[in-house]
Design an enzyme around this catalytic site. Structure first.
Site, PDB file in Angstrom:
ATOM      1  N   ASP A   1       0.940  -1.372  -0.048  1.00  0.00           N
ATOM      2  CA  ASP A   1      -0.024   0.051  -0.093  1.00  0.00           C
ATOM      3  C   ASP A   1       0.876   1.280   0.019  1.00  0.00           C
ATOM      4  O   ASP A   1       1.462   1.598   0.943  1.00  0.00           O
ATOM      5  CB  ASP A   1      -0.883   0.045   1.420  1.00  0.00           C
ATOM      6  CG  ASP A   1      -2.170  -0.835   1.161  1.00  0.00           C
ATOM      7  OD1 ASP A   1      -2.718  -0.799  -0.229  1.00  0.00           O
ATOM      8  OD2 ASP A   1      -2.615  -1.247   2.029  1.00  0.00           O
TER       9      ASP A   1
ATOM     10  N   ASP B   1      -9.944  -5.513  -1.108  1.00  0.00           N
ATOM     11  CA  ASP B   1      -8.757  -5.070  -0.200  1.00  0.00           C
ATOM     12  C   ASP B   1      -9.555  -4.532   0.914  1.00  0.00           C
ATOM     13  O   ASP B   1     -10.287  -3.368   0.532  1.00  0.00           O
ATOM     14  CB  ASP B   1      -8.304  -4.210  -1.024  1.00  0.00           C
ATOM     15  CG  ASP B   1      -6.923  -3.777  -0.052  1.00  0.00           C
ATOM     16  OD1 ASP B   1      -6.818  -4.258   1.014  1.00  0.00           O
ATOM     17  OD2 ASP B   1      -6.218  -2.723  -0.915  1.00  0.00           O
TER      18      ASP B   1
HETATM   19 ZN    ZN Z   1      -4.390  -2.004  -0.697  1.00  0.00          ZN
END
Ligand code: ZN
Length: 210
Positions: free
Chosen positions: A11, A156
């Site tokens: 991320d 996600d």
């Molecule tokens: Zn992510």
């Protein structure tokens, strides 16, 4: 990875598109150094993702996933196509991510043209780990899977041992887990093994329904 995780999800948050600030290309590069063969799935929660294509490919990213809602893309097909072409030309796979409030059908034209490798559906508000799964993502998963049997449908946020099978059953074949792997009392490898088993079970069941 040894426990069966096929991708490492990274991320990349810029503190602007999302409130949190995480890691950037130098850390991706460091991960690549330690995991030369891993698939580094980089999720860019950033404004102007077009500014990061070169840095990410140089750092060793395998897939570049940008947000449909990000400044620079602005939910416009032409801009998304331009960025997709640049990412594809750099040699990375291409993903497009949707925030929870964005409808799945905005991506149908890109999916129909076969321009995306992956659609990432956020099932929490982008920005922080440890949030609760939003079941409103499930109809979006189903709609995208119905649209294409080939594309990776990735979910996600908030994935747990209790919902992984249901999400796979809806048609998702890539599930991202953070807290479930790293914040559980059990060792991360055991959690990954359990998740992989649930996802495979869900995928097999969904195929036998079809
Ligand atoms: Zn992510």
């Amino acid at each position: 990875h040894d426990a069966g995780a096929e991708w490492i999800h990274v991320d990349v948050f810029d503190g602007n598109f999302v409130p949190n600030l995480t890691i950037g290309p130098p850390v991706v590069k460091a991960i690549r150094k330690h995991c030369p063969d891993a698939f580094l799935d980089c999720h860019l929660c950033v404004l102007n993702p077009e500014n990061y294509v070169e840095d990410m490919v140089k750092a060793g990213a395998s897939q570049f996933t940008f947000h449909w809602e990000a400044r620079g893309v602005d939910g416009e097909l032409d801009r998304a196509k331009e960025l997709i072409e640049r990412v594809r030309g750099s040699g990375m796979l291409v993903g497009c991510a949707l925030a929870p409030e964005t409808a799945a059908d905005v991506l149908f034209p890109l999916v129909d043209e076969g321009l995306l490798d992956t659609v990432l559906l956020m099932s929490v508000r982008p920005g922080f780990g440890g949030q609760k799964f939003m079941p409103s993502v499930l109809p979006k998963v189903e709609a995208l899977r119905k649209r294409s049997s080939k594309i990776n449908v990735q979910v996600d946020g908030g994935i747990t041992l209790d919902n992984a099978k249901e999400v796979a059953l809806a048609g998702a074949n890539v599930l991202v887990a953070g807290s479930t792997v790293y914040s559980a009392p059990a060792p991360p490898a055991d959690q990954v093994k359990a998740l992989v088993g649930l996802i495979r079970g869900g995928l097999e069941a969904s195929r036998s329904f079809a």
